[in-house]
Design a protein around this motif. Structure first.
Motif, PDB file in Angstrom:
ATOM      1  N   ARG A  55       0.977  -1.180  -0.071  1.00  0.00           N
ATOM      2  CA  ARG A  55      -0.037   0.003  -0.085  1.00  0.00           C
ATOM      3  C   ARG A  55       1.002   1.226  -0.008  1.00  0.00           C
ATOM      4  O   ARG A  55       2.155   0.892   0.083  1.00  0.00           O
ATOM      5  CB  ARG A  55      -0.944   0.003   1.078  1.00  0.00           C
ATOM      6  CG  ARG A  55      -0.298   0.234   2.600  1.00  0.00           C
ATOM      7  CD  ARG A  55      -1.286  -0.013   3.670  1.00  0.00           C
ATOM      8  NE  ARG A  55      -0.416   0.229   5.083  1.00  0.00           N
ATOM      9  CZ  ARG A  55      -0.486   1.446   5.460  1.00  0.00           C
ATOM     10  NH1 ARG A  55      -0.788   2.464   4.967  1.00  0.00           N
ATOM     11  NH2 ARG A  55       0.112   1.561   6.673  1.00  0.00           N
ATOM     12  N   GLU A  57       0.946   5.638   1.040  1.00  0.00           N
ATOM     13  CA  GLU A  57       0.260   6.775   1.835  1.00  0.00           C
ATOM     14  C   GLU A  57       1.251   7.880   1.541  1.00  0.00           C
ATOM     15  O   GLU A  57       2.386   7.939   1.947  1.00  0.00           O
ATOM     16  CB  GLU A  57       0.184   6.318   3.253  1.00  0.00           C
ATOM     17  CG  GLU A  57      -0.592   7.326   4.010  1.00  0.00           C
ATOM     18  CD  GLU A  57      -0.689   7.084   5.555  1.00  0.00           C
ATOM     19  OE1 GLU A  57      -0.342   7.736   6.287  1.00  0.00           O
ATOM     20  OE2 GLU A  57      -1.006   5.853   5.728  1.00  0.00           O
ATOM     21  N   TYR A  83       0.456   9.036  -3.112  1.00  0.00           N
ATOM     22  CA  TYR A  83      -0.689   7.715  -3.012  1.00  0.00           C
ATOM     23  C   TYR A  83      -1.660   7.974  -2.200  1.00  0.00           C
ATOM     24  O   TYR A  83      -2.480   7.205  -1.805  1.00  0.00           O
ATOM     25  CB  TYR A  83       0.125   6.592  -2.222  1.00  0.00           C
ATOM     26  CG  TYR A  83       1.371   6.328  -3.210  1.00  0.00           C
ATOM     27  CD1 TYR A  83       1.168   5.130  -4.190  1.00  0.00           C
ATOM     28  CD2 TYR A  83       2.661   6.383  -2.771  1.00  0.00           C
ATOM     29  CE1 TYR A  83       2.306   4.937  -5.097  1.00  0.00           C
ATOM     30  CE2 TYR A  83       3.706   6.114  -3.640  1.00  0.00           C
ATOM     31  CZ  TYR A  83       3.676   5.294  -4.812  1.00  0.00           C
ATOM     32  OH  TYR A  83       4.647   4.906  -5.463  1.00  0.00           O
ATOM     33  N   SER A  84      -2.035   9.376  -1.720  1.00  0.00           N
ATOM     34  CA  SER A  84      -3.182   9.643  -1.109  1.00  0.00           C
ATOM     35  C   SER A  84      -4.439  10.290  -1.710  1.00  0.00           C
ATOM     36  O   SER A  84      -5.152  10.955  -1.100  1.00  0.00           O
ATOM     37  CB  SER A  84      -2.720  10.749   0.166  1.00  0.00           C
ATOM     38  OG  SER A  84      -1.999   9.942   1.152  1.00  0.00           O
TER      39      SER A  84
END
Length: 478
Positions: A55, A57, A83-84
């Motif tokens: 993932r 962030e 990535y947000s």
């Protein structure tokens, strides 16, 4: 025929490692080394498991063990805004899927691709008012070449079938794009290139005899271009392609006046000037197409990667009014097309990307912090393993050397340093960067464009730790 497994799909760290090893072929990778199936050398660095990222962030990515890494490479120069923004992109993509999930741009169109083409043209410099959509960088370069040949056919110059590119430059790996690529190791064994390309020197001033005299260096480079065109036959050369800042070789910037000189040479001989901005475009240089700071308008610009900030695949070729006019010849069919080029989902994502760039001041952030990042990177010159620091915008490299005389590492040393020690050290330090030797030995960063000064300082401080250890590993005195 084997019966498919009914066991659950891999989800845990160990299951993912196994499933990858058994089923996934990695790109530009020694499979045996990545998956640990080759016996290690006696003095090899510790062998890591495959890095599997689970993932993201902001500017960080997290692997399947839960460890956080700074993505100081923007996932290979793609994830411009980190990535947000997933929820925003999901909403835009979902709305498009509910409206029209797919249509081609083959003799039809759809509103998303039309709106995107208009939005891109409005932000492009000069008369780059027409856009041909692709799925990525290699496709963009292939498309550029075919558009160029169709243009010359329309204006009665069908013999223009040659090109000029630069040594060590990377322009893609499909067979046409590979012709422009100036990295011999990528071409060996794939047959005779389908395009006749002459490769001239790149603009790396480090170690060059004229490197400290920018005007003389620039003049010599441009004379080599003129000589190459003359040798190829000026009326047979269709395009000259170059990156605004060359990636392979380590963020190689041009001397002042170089791009204006290329523009003049191309205009003199009727050659199309192409800026390959697949990496430099969409904010990496603090502008839209990575070339505006040179005050030159190319005839075509190839882009990809950052056009959607990699939330979905995408690419495009920007085409000037003059070239497009040739394509509107009533007798001409543009004999090129890509089924998924300009996919509605890609167009919706790219439009959202533009909205975020302008709402959140992404270009302004890069321009404001470029001097800060440059100063931080140049502070690494006090390390004995660092011979040169170069770059622009949020795109920087250090060239690694073995002594105070800037001696190059030999192949065995490169393998040890770039493919052994540094990947392991960076993994341990929790940073993603690129150790590369397409040209000389470099370590390269391309931080997310949303990075603030504190994060940039953390990236450089981590590089200092890694490079200090690398110097000790290679036996350099501190």
């Amino acid at each position: 025929m084997a019966t498919p497994s009914t066991t659950p799909q891999a989800t845990s760290h160990d299951e993912l490692q196994r499933a990858a090893r058994e089923h996934l072929l990695l790109h530009f990778t020694k499979q045996a080394a990545a998956y640990g199936t080759a016996p290690p050398a006696a003095d090899a660095a510790p062998r890591d498991e495959l890095l599997v990222l689970d993932r993201g962030e902001g500017p960080y990515v997290f692997d399947t063990t839960g460890k956080r890494h700074i993505d100081a490479l923007s996932s290979l120069y793609c994830s411009q805004i980190g990535y947000s923004y997933g929820e925003e992109f999901s909403a835009a993509i979902g709305q498009q899927l509910a409206t029209l999930p797919f249509n081609t741009n083959w003799n039809t169109a759809h509103p998303a691709s039309i709106r995107l083409a208009e939005a891109l043209a409005q932000r492009a410099p000069g008369d780059l008012d027409h856009v041909f959509f692709t799925n990525g960088g290699s496709e963009a370069v292939e498309s550029m070449w075919k558009i160029a040949l169709e243009y010359f056919r329309s204006v009665g110059q069908p013999d223009r079938r040659k090109a000029i590119a630069r040594k060590d430059a990377y322009h893609g790996v499909t067979l046409g794009a590979l012709s422009f690529t100036g990295v011999p190791g990528y071409k060996d064994g794939f047959g005779t290139p389908p395009i006749d390309v002459t490769h001239v020197a790149n603009t790396n001033a480090f170690r060059d005899p004229d490197g400290d005299d920018e005007a003389a260096f620039c003049a010599r480079l441009l004379q080599e271009v003129r000589d190459a065109i003359a040798a190829a036959g000026a009326d047979e050369v269709a395009v000259l392609i170059a990156e605004p800042v060359q990636n392979a070789g380590g963020c190689i910037v041009p001397p002042t006046g170089y791009w204006k000189g290329l523009r003049e040479i191309c205009d003199e001989h009727g050659i199309l000037l192409v800026a390959d901005a697949v990496i430099c475009g969409f904010g990496r240089m603090g502008n839209w197409l990575g070339i505006e700071h040179e005050d030159v308008v190319p005839d075509m610009v190839t882009t990809a990667k950052g056009i959607t900030s990699a939330y979905v695949p995408g690419g495009a070729v920007f085409v000037s009014d003059r070239i497009a006019q040739g394509l509107f010849d009533p007798s001409l069919v543009l004999r090129h097309g890509i089924t998924f080029g300009g996919h509605p989902v890609m167009a919706a994502a790219a439009l959202k990307n533009i909205e975020i760039f302008e709402r959140d001041g992404v270009l302004e952030n890069v321009r404001a912090l470029e001097p800060h990042l440059q100063a931080a990177m140049e502070s690494l010159l006090d390390l004995p393993i660092v011979g040169d620091v170069r770059g622009k915008g949020f795109f920087w490299a250090v060239e690694l050397v073995k002594d105070a005389e800037n001696t190059r590492f030999d192949q065995a040393e490169r393998d040890d340093l770039l493919r052994g020690f540094l990947p392991h050290a960076m993994r341990e330090a929790g940073i993603v960067a690129r150790a590369d030797d397409r040209g000389d030995s470099v370590l390269q960063i391309a931080p997310p464009l949303i990075s603030d000064a504190a994060l940039l300082d953390e990236i450089v401080a981590t590089l200092r730790t890694v490079l200090s250890a690398a110097g000790e590993h290679m036996g350099l005195a501190s």
